[in-house]
Design an enzyme around this catalytic site. Structure first.
Site, PDB file in Angstrom:
ATOM      1  N   ARG A  88       0.546  -0.686  -0.478  1.00  0.00           N
ATOM      2  CA  ARG A  88      -0.264  -0.219  -0.122  1.00  0.00           C
ATOM      3  C   ARG A  88       1.238   1.360  -0.160  1.00  0.00           C
ATOM      4  NH1 ARG A  88      -1.123   2.519   4.980  1.00  0.00           N
ATOM      5  NH2 ARG A  88      -2.737   3.395   3.608  1.00  0.00           N
ATOM      6  N   ARG A 172      -9.550   9.654   3.056  1.00  0.00           N
ATOM      7  CA  ARG A 172      -9.601   8.217   2.185  1.00  0.00           C
ATOM      8  C   ARG A 172      -8.526   8.416   1.276  1.00  0.00           C
ATOM      9  NH1 ARG A 172     -14.283   4.654   3.481  1.00  0.00           N
ATOM     10  NH2 ARG A 172     -12.965   3.193   2.328  1.00  0.00           N
TER      11      ARG A 172
END
Ligand SMILES: [Zn+2]
Length: 216
Positions: A88, A172
């Protein structure tokens, strides 16, 4: 095949990951499952992760990397795997590269699910969940209840989760842009990235992804 799946929140990544893994007969390795499994089995990495999570802190990369590595070393992953949620960020991508190098493996593709930002916000911010049963899920635009704010299934009250609020979704997305998107460029240099549109029906997106992977 060894595949990394990337895409912003709201792209339907988890759903696509399980369909693709099934179609390709390879294990679906998601960070969420890794954390749950390590924590419930009480592994040293799971215990470490739990300490950070209890303190409300981010789990350090080395813990996540450790969990992913040991999962990729399990026998069912010998013929390939589909990674979902890992890597990620760049540090995790670099660690994955070294792990693959050391073990004589190579990635076949990095599949990038693309969704316009406004569509992501619309998808997530439009969700309404039933207070009586969280599996009763509606969407103000895509699957509206017959009566505003009332669950069709059980008559319960529909509400919007805090996580689904527009400002939370935008935050986000900002994290995705700054932390995760750079790995796409990292893999572009290696010629591994295939971008597909994640718009439309779930089955159509899976078909598109499968066609893209076969072309590789
Ligand atoms: Zn309900």
């Amino acid at each position: 095949m060894r595949i990394v799946l990337v895409g912003p929140p709201g792209a339907g990544k988890g759903t696509q990951a399980s369909f693709l893994a099934e179609n390709l007969s390879i294990p679906h390795i998601s960070t969420g499952d890794l954390f749950r499994a390590n924590i419930s089995q009480g592994t040293p990495l799971g215990q470490k992760a739990q300490e950070y999570m209890r303190a409300g802190q981010l789990v350090p990369d080395e813990v996540t990397i450790g969990m992913a590595k040991s999962r990729m070393e399990e026998p069912d992953a010998a013929g390939g795997f589909l990674l979902d949620g890992f890597p990620r960020n760049i540090a995790q991508a670099v660690a994955l590269d070294s792990f693959l190098d050391e073990t004589g493996q190579k990635l076949d593709a990095v599949l990038d699910l693309e969704v316009p930002e406004d569509e992501v916000v619309k998808r997530i911010a439009g969700r309404r969940i039933c207070r009586s049963d969280s599996s009763h899920v509606f969407h103000v635009e895509y699957s509206p209840p017959k009566k505003d704010g009332v669950c069709d299934v059980c008559g319960g009250e529909l509400y919007q989760r805090d996580d689904d609020r527009e400002e939370t979704v935008r935050k986000r997305l900002a994290v995705y842009h700054s932390e995760t998107e750079p790995i796409i460029d990292h893999y572009k240099v290696q010629g591994l990235v295939t971008t597909i549109s994640a718009l439309g029906e779930v089955g159509d997106v899976t078909a598109r992804a499968m066609a893209a992977l076969r072309r590789d």
